[in-house]
Motif scaffolding. Sequence first.
Motif, short mmCIF file in Angstrom:
data_model
loop_
_atom_site.label_atom_id
_atom_site.label_comp_id
_atom_site.label_asym_id
_atom_site.label_seq_id
_atom_site.Cartn_x
_atom_site.Cartn_y
_atom_site.Cartn_z
N ALA A 1 43.23 38.59 28.99
CA ALA A 1 41.84 38.36 28.58
C ALA A 1 41.12 39.70 28.49
O ALA A 1 41.56 40.69 29.09
N LYS A 2 40.03 39.71 27.76
CA LYS A 2 39.19 40.90 27.67
C LYS A 2 37.97 40.65 28.53
O LYS A 2 37.20 39.71 28.29
N ILE A 3 37.78 41.47 29.56
CA ILE A 3 36.65 41.33 30.48
C ILE A 3 35.88 42.65 30.50
O ILE A 3 36.44 43.70 30.80
N ASN A 4 34.60 42.58 30.15
CA ASN A 4 33.76 43.79 30.10
C ASN A 4 34.41 44.88 29.24
O ASN A 4 34.45 46.06 29.63
N ASP A 5 34.94 44.47 28.10
CA ASP A 5 35.59 45.38 27.14
C ASP A 5 36.85 46.03 27.67
O ASP A 5 37.30 47.05 27.14
N MET A 6 37.44 45.45 28.73
CA MET A 6 38.69 45.97 29.27
C MET A 6 39.79 44.92 29.11
O MET A 6 39.56 43.73 29.34
N ASN A 7 40.96 45.38 28.69
CA ASN A 7 42.10 44.48 28.57
C ASN A 7 42.65 44.16 29.96
O ASN A 7 43.03 45.07 30.71
N CYS A 8 42.68 42.89 30.30
CA CYS A 8 43.06 42.48 31.65
C CYS A 8 44.21 41.47 31.62
O CYS A 8 44.44 40.78 30.64
N GLN A 9 44.91 41.41 32.75
CA GLN A 9 46.01 40.48 32.93
C GLN A 9 45.80 39.73 34.24
O GLN A 9 45.25 40.27 35.20
N LYS A 10 46.23 38.50 34.27
CA LYS A 10 46.00 37.62 35.42
C LYS A 10 47.12 37.77 36.45
O LYS A 10 48.29 37.98 36.12
N ALA A 11 46.75 37.64 37.73
CA ALA A 11 47.71 37.61 38.83
C ALA A 11 47.19 36.63 39.88
O ALA A 11 45.98 36.44 40.03
N THR A 12 48.10 36.00 40.61
CA THR A 12 47.71 35.05 41.65
C THR A 12 48.46 35.37 42.94
O THR A 12 49.54 35.97 42.93
N ALA A 13 47.86 34.95 44.05
CA ALA A 13 48.50 35.19 45.35
C ALA A 13 47.91 34.25 46.39
O ALA A 13 46.72 33.89 46.33
N ASP A 14 48.72 33.84 47.34
CA ASP A 14 48.26 33.14 48.53
C ASP A 14 48.11 34.18 49.63
O ASP A 14 49.07 34.87 49.98
N TYR A 15 46.88 34.30 50.16
CA TYR A 15 46.62 35.36 51.13
C TYR A 15 45.58 34.91 52.14
O TYR A 15 44.48 34.50 51.77
N LYS A 16 45.94 34.99 53.41
CA LYS A 16 45.03 34.70 54.51
C LYS A 16 44.41 33.30 54.42
O LYS A 16 43.25 33.08 54.72
N GLY A 17 45.22 32.33 53.97
CA GLY A 17 44.76 30.95 53.97
C GLY A 17 44.05 30.51 52.71
O GLY A 17 43.56 29.37 52.64
N ARG A 18 43.98 31.37 51.70
CA ARG A 18 43.35 31.01 50.44
C ARG A 18 44.27 31.37 49.27
O ARG A 18 45.11 32.28 49.38
N LEU B 1 20.69 34.26 63.17
CA LEU B 1 21.64 35.37 63.04
C LEU B 1 23.09 34.91 63.11
O LEU B 1 24.00 35.74 63.18
N LYS B 2 23.30 33.62 63.05
CA LYS B 2 24.66 33.08 63.09
C LYS B 2 25.48 33.63 61.93
O LYS B 2 25.05 33.61 60.78
N ARG B 3 26.66 34.13 62.25
CA ARG B 3 27.53 34.67 61.21
C ARG B 3 28.19 33.53 60.43
O ARG B 3 28.15 32.37 60.82
N THR B 4 28.84 33.88 59.35
CA THR B 4 29.48 32.89 58.50
C THR B 4 30.58 32.12 59.24
O THR B 4 31.24 32.68 60.13
N ASP B 5 30.75 30.87 58.88
CA ASP B 5 31.92 30.11 59.33
C ASP B 5 32.89 29.89 58.17
O ASP B 5 33.78 29.07 58.23
N ASN B 6 32.64 30.64 57.09
CA ASN B 6 33.47 30.54 55.90
C ASN B 6 34.05 31.92 55.57
O ASN B 6 33.85 32.45 54.48
N PHE B 7 34.74 32.47 56.56
CA PHE B 7 35.31 33.81 56.43
C PHE B 7 36.23 33.92 55.21
O PHE B 7 36.90 32.95 54.84
N ILE B 8 36.25 35.10 54.63
CA ILE B 8 37.16 35.34 53.51
C ILE B 8 38.61 35.16 53.93
O ILE B 8 39.46 34.77 53.14
N GLU B 9 38.89 35.41 55.20
CA GLU B 9 40.22 35.19 55.77
C GLU B 9 40.18 33.93 56.63
O GLU B 9 39.52 33.90 57.65
N ARG B 10 40.90 32.91 56.22
CA ARG B 10 40.94 31.67 56.99
C ARG B 10 41.92 31.76 58.14
O ARG B 10 41.82 31.01 59.11
N LYS B 11 42.87 32.67 58.05
CA LYS B 11 43.85 32.82 59.13
C LYS B 11 44.37 34.25 59.15
O LYS B 11 44.10 35.04 58.25
#
Length: 273
Positions: free
Chosen positions: A124-141, A263-273
Amino acid sequence: MYKLLLLFMMSMASAQSYRFVYEYKMKPDAAKKDSVITDYMNLDTDGKKSYFYNSVKYQRDSTYAVTGDFKDLFQAKSYDQNLSYIIEKDYAKKKISFYDNFKTVNILIPETESPQWKIEKEFAKINDMNCQKATADYKGRTWEAWFSKEYPLNDGPYKFSGLPGLIITLKDTGTDHVFNLIQIKKINALPVILPKSPKQITFAEYKKAMANYSFTNEDIEGMDVSKQDSRVSIRLKDGYVARFGADEMKKVQKLDEEITRRLKRTDNFIERK
């Protein structure tokens, strides 16, 4: 486009530093998927290492380091308290380090796990840059990244790296965490931002400390009361500035508990594990 690629490669070879600015949209409350916070993160690199950190926090801290005036802290723009961390990547050593502050303690969490990417045959072209897709399972997501070889830098937002090009956009399947590259510019050098004498802990210990946080008066380093907009600003010892409506807080019976809740911090961390 070839000239742009050649210029970038020559700049990196001559120790030219770059700043990649990402817009970061996150959902801090796992129970409220319609609550979204937008903030901005810098990825600075000199071709040997990189730092990923909050843009507004850096600007505020840099100004305060020069002036030493609390007013510069209280009058600065706000940033989300969950984004006070710094991530350092050392390319040659293949080493990733996560730094943050909790109350009066500087924290270091070494990272030993890297995303195992699957490069897809989607383009795909994103912001005038030629891009390619990649996927990964990482830290629970499960993550979807679009990278561009036009910037031959194996890096990206947060701890993500290891693709044959710079990550331009990145999101998890639930869109709880979404990064989009919005700006690229040259800088003179990498900033000096790492905390001194950090204590090494695990990410599990870090999440537990954040979840069990409770506010006390001992956490306060400074305070400012603005009569003009009826606001109270509290500078905490971890560097964060919390702002509250003065009239509103007067009605609170248990002030410490109310501040702890806010001031409670997030319970939806970017890393689930």
